[in-house]
Every structure is written in C-alpha cells, then in structure tokens.
Write a protein that holds these residues in place. Structure first.
Motif, mmCIF file in Angstrom:
data_model
loop_
_atom_site.group_PDB
_atom_site.id
_atom_site.type_symbol
_atom_site.label_atom_id
_atom_site.label_comp_id
_atom_site.label_asym_id
_atom_site.label_seq_id
_atom_site.Cartn_x
_atom_site.Cartn_y
_atom_site.Cartn_z
ATOM 1 N N ALA A 135 -1.114 6.913 -10.753
ATOM 2 C CA ALA A 135 -1.576 5.677 -11.373
ATOM 3 C C ALA A 135 -1.634 4.595 -10.291
ATOM 4 C CB ALA A 135 -0.605 5.268 -12.478
ATOM 5 N N PRO A 136 -2.427 3.557 -10.487
ATOM 6 C CA PRO A 136 -2.482 2.467 -9.498
ATOM 7 C C PRO A 136 -1.085 1.904 -9.239
ATOM 8 C CG PRO A 136 -4.215 2.205 -11.120
ATOM 9 C CD PRO A 136 -3.321 3.309 -11.619
ATOM 10 N N HIS A 137 -0.808 1.619 -7.963
ATOM 11 C CA HIS A 137 0.482 1.077 -7.549
ATOM 12 C C HIS A 137 0.315 0.338 -6.238
ATOM 13 C CE1 HIS A 137 0.081 5.121 -5.810
ATOM 14 N NE2 HIS A 137 0.749 4.643 -4.781
ATOM 15 N N ARG A 138 1.339 -0.426 -5.872
ATOM 16 C CA ARG A 138 1.284 -1.258 -4.664
ATOM 17 C C ARG A 138 2.363 -0.832 -3.689
ATOM 18 N NH1 ARG A 138 -1.016 -4.938 -2.058
ATOM 19 N NH2 ARG A 138 0.028 -6.591 -0.915
ATOM 20 N N HIS A 139 1.973 -0.768 -2.412
ATOM 21 C CA HIS A 139 2.913 -0.537 -1.314
ATOM 22 C C HIS A 139 2.952 -1.787 -0.440
ATOM 23 C CE1 HIS A 139 3.406 3.837 -1.742
ATOM 24 N NE2 HIS A 139 2.123 3.893 -2.021
ATOM 25 N N LEU A 192 1.021 2.066 7.265
ATOM 26 C CA LEU A 192 0.317 1.841 6.008
ATOM 27 C C LEU A 192 0.412 0.352 5.711
ATOM 28 C CD1 LEU A 192 -1.017 3.435 3.595
ATOM 29 C CD2 LEU A 192 1.178 3.175 2.459
ATOM 30 N N PRO A 193 -0.677 -0.401 5.955
ATOM 31 C CA PRO A 193 -0.624 -1.838 5.660
ATOM 32 C C PRO A 193 -0.494 -2.047 4.151
ATOM 33 C CG PRO A 193 -2.859 -1.181 6.224
ATOM 34 C CD PRO A 193 -1.996 0.023 6.424
ATOM 35 N N ALA A 194 0.083 -3.168 3.762
ATOM 36 C CA ALA A 194 0.256 -3.483 2.343
ATOM 37 C C ALA A 194 -1.060 -3.279 1.603
ATOM 38 C CB ALA A 194 0.745 -4.916 2.180
ATOM 39 N N GLN A 195 -0.984 -2.581 0.467
ATOM 40 C CA GLN A 195 -2.200 -2.282 -0.296
ATOM 41 C C GLN A 195 -1.863 -1.807 -1.693
ATOM 42 O OE1 GLN A 195 -3.870 1.859 0.982
ATOM 43 N NE2 GLN A 195 -2.919 0.904 2.787
ATOM 44 N N THR A 196 -2.852 -1.919 -2.559
ATOM 45 C CA THR A 196 -2.795 -1.384 -3.912
ATOM 46 C C THR A 196 -3.832 -0.281 -3.996
ATOM 47 O OG1 THR A 196 -2.123 -3.511 -4.810
ATOM 48 C CG2 THR A 196 -3.079 -1.931 -6.357
ATOM 49 N N HIS A 197 -3.428 0.877 -4.531
ATOM 50 C CA HIS A 197 -4.364 1.990 -4.656
ATOM 51 C C HIS A 197 -3.864 2.996 -5.687
ATOM 52 C CE1 HIS A 197 -1.769 3.725 -1.257
ATOM 53 N NE2 HIS A 197 -1.516 4.483 -2.312
ATOM 54 N N THR A 239 -8.156 -5.997 2.842
ATOM 55 C CA THR A 239 -7.005 -5.182 3.179
ATOM 56 C C THR A 239 -7.459 -3.763 3.449
ATOM 57 O OG1 THR A 239 -5.633 -6.530 1.722
ATOM 58 C CG2 THR A 239 -4.765 -4.387 2.356
ATOM 59 N N PRO A 240 -7.034 -3.167 4.573
ATOM 60 C CA PRO A 240 -7.397 -1.773 4.848
ATOM 61 C C PRO A 240 -6.853 -0.857 3.755
ATOM 62 C CG PRO A 240 -6.405 -2.821 6.768
ATOM 63 C CD PRO A 240 -6.230 -3.759 5.620
#
Length: 114
Positions: free
Chosen positions: A37-41, A75-80, A109-110
């Motif tokens: 499911a979509p989540h943020r790192h 891993l740059p900050a991102q939501t995926h 954001t990459p």
C-alpha cells in the motif's frame, strides 16, 4: 497519495528491528507478485539482502529497478507503493534517518534508490 508509515500500512512486509531518537531500522520482505500500500520513507539507506526486481509507483510516475544482493543504496525521502515484479523474494534492511536533510527539497522528489 497516503503518507502512512510503512510498518502501519504494510505490517505483513515491514517490521522494526531497532529504533532510537536518531534512526529506525526496518526489515522488509515479500514474495513475487506481492504489492505494498502507499507509504512514506524518510531519507534512508537501503541494504539488499537478496537480489530482486521491483516497480515503485508514485502518482503517474513509475520506477523499475533490479538490485543485487549486498547492494547499499541511498533512498531519498519519498512516498510510493511497490510491487515485486520478479521471480524471487525481496529481502532488505532500511536505516531511516530521523533528522531531515539540511538541504532544501528538490522540485521533484526522486523515486526509488540511487
């Protein structure tokens, strides 16, 4: 896209190995065909424990990657959201940084590891 914590949004795939006020270490695992499911790192270092093929998606952006066992990637900050598109399980460790980057965020954001 939802900005849920990966441990909350994908408890079958992520578990906390260690955390303190500066870092959080997550273990990730899945099987071929599994999706998250979509989540943020936050900004993180990812260390791959197995070779795998994945597709990461964020809105209309898609990033396909193939990684070898033993790779260490930023891993740059991102939501995926993600999908195991290969024939092998995914096994990885994420070391999430608790402090935000001192640099201004980029315009776009990459997506995925670099």
């Amino acid at each position: 896209m939802d900005t849920a914590d990966p441990v909350s949004s994908n408890p079958d795939h992520y578990r906390v190995l260690f955390e303190n006020e500066r870092v959080r270490v997550l273990e990730y695992h899945d099987e071929p065909g599994d999706e998250t499911a979509p989540h943020r790192h936050p900004d993180s270092v990812m260390v791959t424990l197995s070779a795998f093929r994945r597709r990461l998606s964020s809105g209309d952006r898609v990033f396909d990657t193939v990684l070898d066992a033993g790779d260490a990637r930023w891993l740059p900050a991102q939501t995926h959201s993600g999908e195991n598109t290969g024939a092998t399980p995914t096994r990885a460790i994420f070391v999430e940084l608790r402090e935000p980057s001192p640099l201004a965020p980029p315009e776009v954001t990459p997506l995925g590891p670099s």
